[in-house]
Design an enzyme around this catalytic site. Structure first.
Site: not given
Ligand SMILES: Cc1ncc(C[n+]2csc(CCOP(=O)(O)OP(=O)(O)O)c2C)c(N)n1
Ligand SMILES: Cc1ncc(C[n+]2csc(CCOP(=O)(O)OP(=O)(O)O)c2C)c(N)n1
Ligand SMILES: [Mg+2]
Ligand SMILES: [Mg+2]
Lengths: 320, 351, 320, 351
Positions: D270, D261, D257
């Site tokens: 993160y 998100h 990805r």
């Protein structure tokens, strides 16, 4: 004393309780490294480490089910369900286990656990991100349900919930998260579970609501001699406060944002109709969400009880 | 680099004690003679209890009951591998495990007689109450194991479930959490070939239950569940591994439910007599007896004595269970929360 | 016309609908070879074969979730959940999917599915085998909830449920399964969903109940000029029938066996208190299960509303 | 017979098209040149759409949006292996699959703009609406496949989900039902290494997602998810197998990805820039372009034209989406049931 929003107040409650008691642990999706999708658990992983702030696999039943095991073993887990719309996979663990283990074991075991979850309409989210399904958990003996309506009460209620010996569902309105700032004391204070709060005294009509609807209610009553009750704990709820108020005012309106039919406000109306009926001057009105699947953002404002709809109901009952 | 193999897995089955009582001594656990006797005597006590419970149900003296007939070795071999400090999370069919752990038999009868006080586990037994919702309680075992790890307690948790239980989503989540958190937990599947009327082959298309562990990154093993040596050995090594930080293990005890599902069931509706007959020769107690005979640990007088002792204990338990006073209606309310709610206080007034 | 109990009446409805429409299929735990743990599906596997009567793995979410897929694809699945206490693992599939697919797809897809499940206290079963959690499903727009109170209505309502274009939860009282025998016609007849039934006309008090509580209610009213309403469909429920009756009698009692707080009867009381209040002479009483985990058999009779408790409530409201 | 091996499993990974555009021709699907071009053009259209949607969100013109950046080959290679009669059950990240299947782009924007009418799938597309609850919709695909099998339709269903989705209990139940009923369904896991902030290694202790199929008695395979040839080939053979009665398959598309998100997320909290950078070289579109260059199927003018055509189509879709009239408040009620309930009829009066 600092001024802060609800996200910070809840974060502070978690931090202080974790400092106080090393049995308090946190688990859920994205609660660690990310600090939670609303940043409610921000900084806790850094301060307390991976063993106490656990990013879990994506599995709500797993989160609640393992939290039950932890609680039974002696920890005080605070589990996060990312949005209330995703709590249903954990329904079985909540209803058939968390709620019943004290009873099943005749008090030998208990589940001192908190399940925190954001709820409610109002921030233009995708499907399933805006539900208020508190009614399900209020129809489950063994579970407590708590909904704060402001930063101060959020902190005090969450501390009580963490220390409570029984499982508590703690609902956090996404709409309120950053809407209001309020003075919130540093350090320990608690707001007791099971007690409602008279937000404003009044003599002509009792308006009962909780969470994000309380703020709408306060706006709606301008110029009316209304007594406003913030229920705060829905299960077990403070009948006495409601009956006392209704005995005085003779009129009642209940506001909740869930679909009307079978919402928790029905229980409040029914209780009044059962135990305080003789003091009533007219019908008990409910202002609620519609009996529909909660719409996507383009229509969510129409779904949510508005100040106008609340006011209209108040005006109606005032006619009696 | 076209198609390459990036992972692989082998599923093993462990058998030590054969049907005619011969043990592979290179693999057999190093039990003392008195331990062997203890195992035998406990197996007999379990079976005696079970038979009596079935009778009591038939006579209307207790309610629905789930028999362990045929599964005694799977239950004892696993429980025997635990220390007292370890925790057990049973399903509804672990009556034998309760007996093996020294749980008062009269209380088990009291529970199946419809009185929750029978399942108030005494403070000195680390065992969770019976859990009726299939497949759900393994998560509690995993959570308790995570808590034990956090507290650096060195205790292990062990949880039982059936072949049917492996189909529930919670089984998956429990196994997955156990793998991710390297929880000190041992999963015991009593694969007794049936989930009420649904045969094992219809429960999952996998050839074994054991192989399901591979999906979660830890070891699974199948054992002959009627072979108490194999069951014990696999469990003991899984428990040791968990205790020393090696994480979870899944053990499939390949066994058979000799009785109806519960006393509310009639298994003749869905399975053949021949199938049941075929498993009789694999009986776990008979097998241990044959081993003891071969080892010179057997005498008919001993066998008789064991039977009689078991019967006496069970007789006493029945008496005790039936002497228990009826619960008070108020009891239903008082354990809902730590304290009664205002509404519950009013409701107490109804009685 | 044959005399039969509810097990046989439901079995007959299933058989006839399967004969009529080959898109009707059955799935669930032990529904095939065993004929269901209550024998409700007995003989159907033999008659219709494995492809239409499917013994599934032990997984309630799987049962409901695959049934949704079948329904969307054009079948009319009748799923069985073995006991209502085990429906929670399927809660997410019911609430977040079955209830919402029509809405989510703006009518392109629908879920014409029935979920049958035995419910209720009274046959001395183990834990989780006697729950009545209808309230949860009544607070879910998109789901219908039906509860028959006798063999005749069971057959007619089930046929309607199977033909209904939306998902229906169909609750079968274990206590009633073999309690009453009644004349039940062979062949097609339907009882419409959404309509209540006046079981007995009366002028002094309206008593509303459903399922197994209806039988208790009928016993309890002996000698009282009571109007008895069998609600039959709880969601959507027949407000009009209730209001009409209350307007006539001026008194109402609601009987349900679920825990009191948040039970579906609260919605009925609340609706009366909102829309028919002015006709009421006194409080609306509820006779219910207690706010407790349903006890094991030794105490279940104390838990379940008894004829005496119902009668007492009627006598109380009659004082106004 | 002590410890014996009773089952085993090997997990394979398929790669055909390398990062620098070389294909293993012995394995490569037999695409015509025009098919290769079609694939390339569709990939570009998907990416162009995606980039525009991200921009629209930033400008406040649509709501939260989930980007497919980096996952285009996984989405197209799978969808391309289906026939029109086959059914797709997507999660929330399959915007590219919608585009690939010819779904009106303006409707996808309408949906993410907060208007359910955008996801009213046209009658001639066999596709299910976006499903937000992670891991839950695979069961619908299995049920539909069971229905197709019952009706002897010879259609196949295919369902998409993420690495995170494999942790939900419903994934387990879906896979298990598929195995038991030998349903004609293909499971596509877009393993993009992250579930919001949770890395793949924390989602499961298994080395691969593919191996999870072994737990259900059917085949799983990992493919390089940025390699459209490998994705297509594995999917095509799984679809053929399903159609001919061979049952289900799990395909793990190992991809990444590249975006946050969703637009509500900030991935820099993160994960490291370096990790993201490392995946840029593996880009699925770049890779196909390099292949086309080597095959003489490329010209810069062609590339420019493809970009412009895509842009024009997307421009038009945006215009169309923004011209749609606001929904009426009554709309929220009318699709709850086939018919309005009496109470809903009253509620309609509020507007
Ligand atoms: C969640 C749930 N669904 C259904 C049931 C009803 N039920 C009780 S036992 C059983 C079969 C269990 O089979 P298995 O797991 O193999 O255990 P066994 O009975 O063979 O010991 C079923 C379906 C239940 N108790 N819980
Ligand atoms: C049941 C459920 N729980 C939580 C969420 C919130 N959520 C949305 S996407 C997501 C992560 C999904 O990760 P993955 O399955 O890997 O898919 P990806 O986003 O990577 O495509 C989460 C936790 C949800 N939508 N549904
Ligand atoms: Mg079994
Ligand atoms: Mg992912």
């Amino acid at each position: 004393m600092a001024t802060m929003n609800m996200v910070h107040a809840i974060n502070l409650a978690l931090k202080e309780e974790m400092q106080r008691d090393k049995d308090v642990v946190i688990l859920g999706e994205d609660v660690g490294r990310d600090g939670g999708v609303f940043r409610v658990t921000e900084g806790l992983l850094e301060q307390f480490g991976e063993a106490r702030v656990m990013d879990t696999p994506l599995a709500e039943s797993g989160i609640v089910g393992t939290a039950i095991g932890m609680a039974v073993y002696g920890l005080k887990p605070v589990a996060e369900i990312q949005f209330m719309g995703f709590i249903y996979p954990a329904a079985d663990q909540i209803f058939n286990h968390a709620a019943r283990i004290r009873s099943r074991s005749r008090g030998r075991y208990s589940v001192p656990m908190v399940i925190r979850t954001p709820y409610g309409v109002g921030i233009r989210s995708p499907e399933h991100h805006s539900e208020s399904s508190e009614a399900h958990f209020c129809h489950m003996p063994g579970i407590k349900v708590v909904v704060p309506s402001s930063p101060y009460y959020a902190k005090g209620l969450l501390i009580s919930a963490i220390r409570d010996p029984d499982p508590v569902i703690f609902l956090e309105s996404t709409r309120l998260y950053r809407m209001i700032k309020e003075d919130v004391p540093e350090g320990e204070y608690t707001v007791p579970l099971g007690k409602a709060r008279i937000v404003q005294e009044g003599g002509q009509v009792t308006v009962i609501s909780w969470g994000s609807m309380l703020q709408k209610t306060i706006k709606a009553i301008e110029g009316v001699d209304a007594e406003v009750i913030d229920l705060m704990t829905l299960n077990p709820f403070d009948e006495e406060a409601i009956f006392n108020s209704v005995k005085k005012t003779g009129r009642a309106v209940v506001v909740y944002e869930a679909p009307k039919t079978g919402g928790f406000g029905a229980e409040i109306s029914a209780s009044i109709a059962e135990d305080a009926m003789l003091y009533l001057k007219g019908p008990i009105k409910r202002v609620t969400g519609y009996d529909a699947v909660l719409p996507l953002p383009k229509l969510e404002d129409y779904y949510m009880p508005s100040t106008e709809r609340i006011r209209k109901a108040i005006d109606e009952v005032m006619q009696y | 680099m076209p198609e390459t193999t990036i992972e692989s897995c082998e599923v093993k089955r462990l058998e030590i004690l054969s049907e005619n009582g011969d043990a592979d001594e290179s693999l057999a656990p190093k039990f003392t003679d008195s331990q062997i006797r203890e195992l035998y005597e406990t197996l007999v006590r379990m079976r005696t209890f079970d038979g009596r419970a079935l009778n009591l149900q038939r006579e209307g003296r207790i309610g629905t009951y789930a028999s362990i007939l045929g599964q005694e070795a799977a239950q004892l071999g696993t429980a025997y591998a635990l220390e007292k400090r370890d925790w057990i999370f049973p399903s509804f069919r672990e009556n034998g495990v309760f007996v093996a752990r020294g749980y008062e038999m009269y209380m088990i009868l009291q529970y199946w007689g419809g009185d929750e006080r029978g399942i108030k586990v005494p403070e000195d037994i680390n065992m969770f109450p019976i859990s009726i919702p299939v497949g759900t309680h393994m998560l509690h075992a995993v959570g308790a194991a995570m808590a034990a790890k956090y507290k650096e307690d060195k205790t292990v948790t062990l949880t039982y479930f059936g072949d049917g239980g492996t189909s529930e989503g919670d089984f998956h989540e429990a196994m997955n959490f156990a793998g991710v958190f390297q929880a000190p937990v041992v999963f015991i599947c009593e694969n007794n070939q049936w989930a009420i009327s649904v045969p094992r082959a219809r429960q999952t298309a996998a050839m074994t239950i054991a192989q399901k562990a591979f999906a979660y990154g830890f070891e699974g093993i199948q054992v002959d569940g009627n072979d108490i040596f194999a069951v014990y050995k696999a469990t003991k090594s899984a428990v040791d591994k968990a205790r020393s930080g090696g994480g979870p293990t899944l053990i499939e005890c390949h066994t058979y439910r000799m009785s109806d599902h519960t006393t509310a069931d009639d298994a003749s509706r869905y399975r053949t007599k021949e199938e049941v007959e075929a498993w009789k020769e694999k009986d776990p107690i008979l097998r241990l007896k044959r081993y003891m005979e071969k080892k010179g640990l057997w005498a008919d007088s001993y066998g008789k004595q064991v039977d009689e002792d078991a019967k006496a204990l069970v007789d006493e338990a029945v008496k005790k269970a039936e002497a228990v006073e009826k619960p008070k209606p108020q009891d239903m309310l008082v354990y809902t929360y730590k304290e009664l709610t205002p509404r519950q206080k009013k409701q107490m007034g109804d009685f």
